[in-house]
Design a protein around this motif. Structure first.
Motif, PDB file in Angstrom:
ATOM      1  N   GLN A  90       0.825  -1.205   0.000  1.00 49.60           N
ATOM      2  CA  GLN A  90       0.000   0.000   0.000  1.00 49.60           C
ATOM      3  C   GLN A  90       0.863   1.261   0.000  1.00 49.60           C
ATOM      4  OE1 GLN A  90      -4.290  -1.368   1.704  1.00 49.60           O
ATOM      5  NE2 GLN A  90      -2.960  -0.381   3.163  1.00 49.60           N
ATOM      6  N   SER A  91       2.013   1.208   0.651  1.00 47.16           N
ATOM      7  CA  SER A  91       2.927   2.353   0.591  1.00 47.16           C
ATOM      8  C   SER A  91       3.439   2.552  -0.826  1.00 47.16           C
ATOM      9  CB  SER A  91       4.111   2.130   1.550  1.00 47.16           C
ATOM     10  OG  SER A  91       3.682   2.165   2.890  1.00 47.16           O
ATOM     11  N   GLU A  92       3.717   1.446  -1.534  1.00 50.10           N
ATOM     12  CA  GLU A  92       4.169   1.554  -2.918  1.00 50.10           C
ATOM     13  C   GLU A  92       3.062   2.101  -3.811  1.00 50.10           C
ATOM     14  OE1 GLU A  92       6.242  -1.612  -4.774  1.00 50.10           O
ATOM     15  OE2 GLU A  92       7.262  -2.249  -2.948  1.00 50.10           O
ATOM     16  N   VAL A  93       1.823   1.721  -3.525  1.00 47.06           N
ATOM     17  CA  VAL A  93       0.687   2.218  -4.303  1.00 47.06           C
ATOM     18  C   VAL A  93       0.541   3.734  -4.118  1.00 47.06           C
ATOM     19  CG1 VAL A  93      -1.837   2.200  -4.399  1.00 47.06           C
ATOM     20  CG2 VAL A  93      -0.595   0.046  -4.410  1.00 47.06           C
ATOM     21  N   VAL A  94       0.711   4.199  -2.883  1.00 48.88           N
ATOM     22  CA  VAL A  94       0.650   5.642  -2.629  1.00 48.88           C
ATOM     23  C   VAL A  94       1.795   6.356  -3.350  1.00 48.88           C
ATOM     24  CG1 VAL A  94       0.881   7.420  -0.857  1.00 48.88           C
ATOM     25  CG2 VAL A  94      -0.594   5.462  -0.452  1.00 48.88           C
ATOM     26  N   SER A  95       2.983   5.757  -3.329  1.00 50.47           N
ATOM     27  CA  SER A  95       4.118   6.357  -4.040  1.00 50.47           C
ATOM     28  C   SER A  95       3.836   6.446  -5.535  1.00 50.47           C
ATOM     29  CB  SER A  95       5.387   5.533  -3.799  1.00 50.47           C
ATOM     30  OG  SER A  95       5.773   5.578  -2.437  1.00 50.47           O
ATOM     31  N   ALA A  96       3.217   5.402  -6.092  1.00 44.51           N
ATOM     32  CA  ALA A  96       2.860   5.417  -7.511  1.00 44.51           C
ATOM     33  C   ALA A  96       1.830   6.511  -7.794  1.00 44.51           C
ATOM     34  CB  ALA A  96       2.324   4.053  -7.935  1.00 44.51           C
ATOM     35  N   HIS A  97       0.900   6.685  -6.866  1.00 44.80           N
ATOM     36  CA  HIS A  97      -0.096   7.755  -7.019  1.00 44.80           C
ATOM     37  C   HIS A  97       0.587   9.120  -7.031  1.00 44.80           C
ATOM     38  CE1 HIS A  97      -3.914   9.893  -6.528  1.00 44.80           C
ATOM     39  NE2 HIS A  97      -3.349  10.563  -5.534  1.00 44.80           N
ATOM     40  N   LEU A  98       1.527   9.325  -6.118  1.00 43.46           N
ATOM     41  CA  LEU A  98       2.243  10.599  -6.064  1.00 43.46           C
ATOM     42  C   LEU A  98       3.060  10.838  -7.335  1.00 43.46           C
ATOM     43  CD1 LEU A  98       3.443  10.688  -2.342  1.00 43.46           C
ATOM     44  CD2 LEU A  98       1.987  12.373  -3.473  1.00 43.46           C
TER      45      LEU A  98
END
Length: 254
Positions: free
Chosen positions: A115-123
């Motif tokens: 989920q942290s990687e998903v947020v990073s991808a969103h950013l």
């Protein structure tokens, strides 16, 4: 734009991670808000100070040794490989392997990292020119674009009539794997819907969590994992997910 929304994006503005539209929105808000203007000034001074070589800290060897000792040991890694081999023995996963598809098997202790990687991808997507690889409000244009680029093409649903405008799609990377991202917009808010294949076909009900100021609605259905990520309020993101799932059940997906 509210102060809460601006505060989330101030760091991204300083780092040059916002697209032109979001950067303009934040700057316009800061011009009329003394509180956020002061916060932006503090962040910039902090970033400048942290860039000074004199304040950098080099970790001692003892700390490195402690961190390495806390990481999974070879036996644990071997255990994970054994689990994956066990999955490979099943007929469903064998069929996936025979066609060159890769199933993502998520363990509970991996979820926070994913989920942290998903947020990073969103950013990353909010940077200028990174939001979409294919720009279209037509689901029948976006869906075929993924064909041949991913082993499993994500479903694409036009939810414009429900207040969530389809604006395109792109390829991204999560957990070192290519993944499809279908992009929607709600007013000035971007929603990235990340879709990946999973080994399980069971339905897992949606859960909403907040990470780094962004809301994530995660659910699984029909062999696919979904992560909807946005700075939208939880109730609006929940509404988006429910409308998407309802359309999937009614067979209106592209």
């Amino acid at each position: 734009m509210t102060c809460d929304e601006a505060e989330i994006l101030l760091q991204a503005l300083i780092d040059g991670e916002l697209d032109a539209g979001h950067a303009r929105d934040v700057e316009n808000h800061v011009e009329g808000c003394p509180h956020c203007a002061a916060m932006l000034k503090d962040y910039r001074e902090m970033s400048k100070a942290m860039a000074d070589d004199g304040v950098r800290y080099t970790a001692p060897p003892a700390l490195r040794a402690r961190i390495e000792a806390a990481l999974p040991q070879p036996r644990q890694l071997q255990s994970r490989r054994a689990v994956l081999r066990g999955f490979a023995m099943g007929s469903a996963v064998s069929a996936l392997a025979a066609t060159g598809l890769v199933a993502i098997v998520l363990r509970h202790d991996d979820m926070e990292r994913i989920q942290s990687e998903v947020v990073s991808a969103h950013l990353r997507s909010l940077q200028a020119g990174h939001l979409t690889d294919v720009i279209s409000t037509d689901q029948h244009t976006v869906k075929p674009w993924f064909n041949g680029r991913l082993d499993v093409s994500p479903p694409v649903i036009d939810l414009t009539a429900q207040g969530f405008t389809l604006i395109g799609g792109r390829l991204d990377y999560v957990d070192a794997r290519a993944i499809g991202a279908v992009v929607y917009r709600r007013r000035q808010h971007v929603i990235n819907l990340f879709v990946s294949q999973t080994a399980s076909t069971e339905h897992r009900p949606a859960r909403i969590e907040t990470i780094q100021g962004f809301n994530i609605r995660h659910w699984s259905d029909r062999g696919l994992n979904y992560w909807a990520v946005s700075d939208l309020a939880k109730d609006e993101l929940a509404d988006f997910g429910e409308r998407f799932e309802s359309s999937m059940r009614s067979g209106t997906a592209g």
